[in-house]
Enzyme design. Structure first.
Site, PDB file in Angstrom:
ATOM      1  N   ARG A   1       0.809  -1.228   0.000  1.00 55.32           N
ATOM      2  CA  ARG A   1       0.000   0.000   0.000  1.00 55.32           C
ATOM      3  C   ARG A   1       0.846   1.284   0.000  1.00 55.32           C
ATOM      4  NH1 ARG A   1      -2.323  -3.319  -1.685  1.00 55.32           N
ATOM      5  NH2 ARG A   1      -4.304  -4.251  -1.089  1.00 55.32           N
TER       6      ARG A   1
ATOM      7  N   GLU B   1      -5.237   3.763   5.711  1.00 51.33           N
ATOM      8  CA  GLU B   1      -5.060   3.591   4.277  1.00 51.33           C
ATOM      9  C   GLU B   1      -5.691   4.769   3.533  1.00 51.33           C
ATOM     10  OE1 GLU B   1      -6.531   0.340   0.994  1.00 51.33           O
ATOM     11  OE2 GLU B   1      -5.580  -0.419   2.810  1.00 51.33           O
TER      12      GLU B   1
ATOM     13  N   SER C   1     -11.591   1.080   1.740  1.00 49.66           N
ATOM     14  CA  SER C   1     -10.879   0.431   2.832  1.00 49.66           C
ATOM     15  C   SER C   1     -10.171   1.477   3.690  1.00 49.66           C
ATOM     16  CB  SER C   1      -9.862  -0.562   2.259  1.00 49.66           C
ATOM     17  OG  SER C   1      -9.184  -1.231   3.282  1.00 49.66           O
TER      18      SER C   1
END
Length: 316
Positions: free
Chosen positions: A179, A298, A228
């Site tokens: 990520r 995130e 998310s």
């Protein structure tokens, strides 16, 4: 004349002449999936890559710059975003195929890239259909879902550095990790070359449809959400940790932890950005207390907190 008006006009006066368009005091809430947040001091929509490069080369060094895509994985704080917010338009959204390679602009939607690959009979890119947002954002955070990640398919990326210089960066030099990527935050992605493989378009289309059904069955896709919320910690799943900490359905003001998928925060209709961020921090606190694991955001959070909050730059 109000101080904020004088500040905005002063900023516009300091910015270089461009072929694109400047707009002052632009509401950002309508373009984010959460539908919250304050305005951008100035939004710049460059005409093309050359226009953007010239802007970066001539921009005063002390002017803050933030790049945003379609606002899918973004939380804009209530105090708004100071400086210049850059939004890439159609000139940066082209998608073409060259053999087994899909060439995409940074502003191209991930879904559109997957659909274009399907049309061309290029497999291996179906996972993009399950990622909300643009190719630029997917590169920035090494986005992944449904068995694929950007690091698996990127051959090269075209990057514009803070001085307005264009560079082509090979996949090995992008510094992809879970990520995230290693490209400096001051650089802007312009385009990418993605590796596909020859496959039956009907099979590709069936996989894209399978992903669509899976998303609709397991995520609050029709809610005001930012996707998310927290990255999965090593060896664990964020949603399971959140569930075990008793946070499913937790409410703060107009914000709620989704009952469908508890790694999603939802604006139930009256949430402020402060509600959503505070709820996220409460989830992090409870998860840490119950598991000893500190979840990492995130979702990108940018801008100034409402009132006298400090500004925080970021990208999506």
């Amino acid at each position: 004349m109000m101080a904020t008006q004088r500040k905005t006009e002063s900023l516009l006066d300091r910015l270089p002449v461009v072929r694109g368009r400047y707009s002052a005091n632009v509401p950002l809430a309508p373009i984010t999936w959460f539908r919250v947040g304050g305005p951008a001091e100035v939004v710049f929509r460059p005409a093309d890559a050359e226009d953007l490069a010239a802007f970066l080369a001539a921009k005063p060094a002390d002017v803050a710059m933030t790049v945003i895509g379609v606002g899918s994985n973004l939380l804009v704080r209530d105090g708004g975003v100071p400086g210049v917010v850059i939004r890439l338009g159609r000139a940066f959204a082209a998608i073409t195929a060259q053999g087994d390679v899909l060439e995409t602009g940074a502003a191209a939607l991930d879904l559109n890239a997957a659909l274009a690959a399907c049309t061309e009979g290029l497999g291996g890119l179906e996972f993009l259909s399950g990622i909300p947002g643009t190719i630029g954002g997917a590169l920035r955070m090494n986005a992944g879902a449904y068995g694929g990640e950007m690091k698996d398919v990127v051959l090269q990326a075209t990057v514009l550095d803070a001085a307005g210089q264009v560079r082509t960066v090979n996949a090995a030099d992008l510094g992809f990790a879970y990520r995230r990527c290693g490209v400096p935050e001051t650089s802007i992605f312009l385009a990418a070359r993605l590796q596909g493989r020859r496959a039956d378009p009907h099979a590709i289309g069936a996989r894209i449809e399978e992903i669509r059904r899976a998303r609709e069955g397991s995520q609050p896709v029709r809610a005001r959400t930012g996707g998310s919320t927290f990255a999965n910690p090593p060896g664990a799943k964020a949603w399971e940790l959140i569930d075990r900490a008793g946070c499913r359905g937790l409410v703060r003001g107009g914000a709620q932890v989704s009952k469908v998928h508890c790694n999603f925060l939802i604006n139930t209709g009256t949430a402020s950005a402060a509600d959503l961020e505070a709820l996220g921090e409460e989830v992090r606190r409870r998860v840490f207390e119950s598991s000893g694991i500190r979840l990492e955001w995130e979702i990108r959070r940018i801008g100034a907190h409402g009132g006298a909050g400090a500004a925080v730059g970021g990208r999506e």
